[in-house]
Design an enzyme around this catalytic site. Sequence first.
Site, short mmCIF file in Angstrom:
data_model
loop_
_atom_site.label_atom_id
_atom_site.label_comp_id
_atom_site.label_asym_id
_atom_site.label_seq_id
_atom_site.Cartn_x
_atom_site.Cartn_y
_atom_site.Cartn_z
N ARG A 155 -13.25 3.98 3.64
CA ARG A 155 -12.56 4.75 2.66
C ARG A 155 -13.56 5.18 1.34
NH1 ARG A 155 -8.86 0.78 -0.32
NH2 ARG A 155 -7.73 0.64 1.60
N ASP A 193 -11.56 -3.86 0.27
CA ASP A 193 -11.59 -2.99 -1.14
C ASP A 193 -12.92 -3.17 -1.69
OD1 ASP A 193 -9.00 -2.25 -0.68
OD2 ASP A 193 -8.11 -3.30 -2.23
C1 LIG Z 1 -5.63 4.49 -1.09
C2 LIG Z 1 -6.49 4.17 -2.32
C3 LIG Z 1 -7.12 2.83 -2.32
C4 LIG Z 1 -8.15 2.67 -3.51
N1 LIG Z 1 -9.06 1.73 -3.33
C5 LIG Z 1 -9.85 1.45 -4.39
C6 LIG Z 1 -10.99 0.38 -4.34
O1 LIG Z 1 -10.97 -0.06 -3.22
N2 LIG Z 1 -11.81 0.15 -5.26
C7 LIG Z 1 -11.65 1.18 -6.51
O2 LIG Z 1 -12.56 1.16 -7.39
N3 LIG Z 1 -10.73 1.82 -6.58
C8 LIG Z 1 -9.96 2.02 -5.48
N4 LIG Z 1 -9.02 3.10 -5.61
C9 LIG Z 1 -8.72 3.91 -6.99
C10 LIG Z 1 -9.57 5.10 -7.23
O3 LIG Z 1 -11.01 4.81 -7.29
C11 LIG Z 1 -9.06 6.01 -8.41
O4 LIG Z 1 -9.07 5.10 -9.62
C12 LIG Z 1 -7.71 6.41 -8.18
O5 LIG Z 1 -7.47 6.88 -7.06
C13 LIG Z 1 -7.72 7.71 -9.32
O6 LIG Z 1 -8.65 8.83 -8.70
P1 LIG Z 1 -7.72 10.02 -7.83
O7 LIG Z 1 -8.89 10.50 -6.98
O8 LIG Z 1 -6.60 9.98 -7.70
O9 LIG Z 1 -8.35 11.24 -9.13
P2 LIG Z 1 -7.84 11.22 -10.52
O10 LIG Z 1 -8.67 12.68 -10.91
O11 LIG Z 1 -7.88 10.25 -11.25
O12 LIG Z 1 -6.18 11.71 -10.41
C14 LIG Z 1 -5.92 12.97 -9.85
C15 LIG Z 1 -4.35 13.26 -10.08
O13 LIG Z 1 -3.70 12.06 -9.41
C16 LIG Z 1 -2.56 11.54 -10.25
N5 LIG Z 1 -2.89 10.25 -10.56
C17 LIG Z 1 -4.04 9.46 -10.29
N6 LIG Z 1 -4.10 8.17 -10.85
C18 LIG Z 1 -2.64 8.17 -11.39
C19 LIG Z 1 -2.06 6.90 -11.83
N7 LIG Z 1 -2.65 5.80 -12.04
N8 LIG Z 1 -0.99 7.15 -12.41
C20 LIG Z 1 -0.19 8.21 -12.14
N9 LIG Z 1 -0.93 9.52 -11.59
C21 LIG Z 1 -2.12 9.40 -11.16
C22 LIG Z 1 -2.52 12.53 -11.53
O14 LIG Z 1 -1.68 13.64 -11.26
C23 LIG Z 1 -3.94 12.98 -11.54
O15 LIG Z 1 -4.12 14.06 -12.34
C24 LIG Z 1 -8.00 3.60 -4.58
C25 LIG Z 1 -7.29 4.59 -4.58
C26 LIG Z 1 -6.47 5.03 -3.62
C27 LIG Z 1 -5.72 6.16 -3.60
#
Ligand SMILES: Cc1cc2nc3c(=O)[nH]c(=O)nc-3n(C[C@H](O)[C@H](O)[C@H](O)COP(=O)(O)OP(=O)(O)OC[C@H]3O[C@@H](n4cnc5c(N)ncnc54)[C@H](O)[C@@H]3O)c2cc1C
Length: 308
Positions: A184, A134
Amino acid sequence: MLGPVILAASRSDRMRRFISAAPGTKQVVDRFIAGETVDQVVPVIEDATGKGLEVTLDVVGEDITTPEQAAAARDAYLELIGRLEGLGLGARAEMSVKLSMFGQSLDGGHELALANVRPVVEAAAAIGTTVTLDAEDHTTLDSMFAIHEELRKDFPQTGCVIQAYLFRTEEDARRLAAAGSRVRIVKGAYKEPASVAYQDKAEIDKAYVRVLRTLMEGEGYPMIGSHDPRLIAIAQELGRKAGRKLDEYEFQMLYGIRSDEHVRLAAEGHRMRVYTAYGTDWYGYFMRRLAEKPANLLFFGRSVLTKG
Ligand SMILES: Cc1cc2nc3c(=O)[nH]c(=O)nc-3n(C[C@H](O)[C@H](O)[C@H](O)COP(=O)(O)OP(=O)(O)OC[C@H]3O[C@@H](n4cnc5c(N)ncnc54)[C@H](O)[C@@H]3O)c2cc1C
């Protein structure tokens, strides 16, 4: 505006004690954390794989302060891999690890984290699966990428994560988009200063698309970590344009978030992997989930008030 405040609170010990002890917390935590023990997470894994999904497992607990805790983190993953062996899931259940949990931030942390993570990567390979490193805050990334490169000498399938909000990421993506790599791409979940990261959501989304294009047009295996419907549609389009088959990239989403979408994408023939976090030290992980969607905070506040 609330996101950065919540992320700042995630570093506070006082806040950790308050939130961990608040009545009603558990109900909200349970939405994002699949269980506390291996016994509790195994049925969750079986349920997901039974629906045609894949999983990546995260044993939560990044805030360690001693080498003994780092060794315990390693052992927790080894115990998990031992259990997965019996399930015979192979690459359908992989591991996600945070190097901070393996000792990266302690004295001599780089070597300590490498020494602790290597047996986990070896054990994963022995049962036919992989480990993804990660991405944490930007100060840890040079060490993470160096450990990734070192591990790939013996285990080329070891994956890593890049964060679209960081200025450095487009260059990292060009370097990593090579044959055999697994990368990723996520937006980024930490509180980063304007000197290293885009602060504006639209800028982050644009950077995400640029990086995604590099990965899709490259020779590696892109893993699209996002719940954003626009980015998912763009990923499908870029995959098509790059001539990739549906199994030449995968989507990844977090346990408890947009679960219907997990199943829908899998039913369309996509590989969909659910990032499944479990364990008792969930505070940092939970706070990042609150920060991503302030509506979660309202739900959390209501839950604490009704139970309190
Ligand atoms: C599989 C995976 C692994 C990850 N690994 C890392 C990592 O190693 N390092 C790192 O910095 N980040 C990691 N992240 C987190 C990532 O950086 C984002 O903070 C997170 O995915 C929210 O961004 P989004 O792309 O979903 O878009 P956003 O614009 O934040 O969300 C899009 C939509 O998804 C839904 N959503 C998003 N987050 C939430 C929530 N917490 N609760 C409820 N609904 C939500 C909502 O409907 C929102 O409108 C990971 C995310 C995923 C999916």
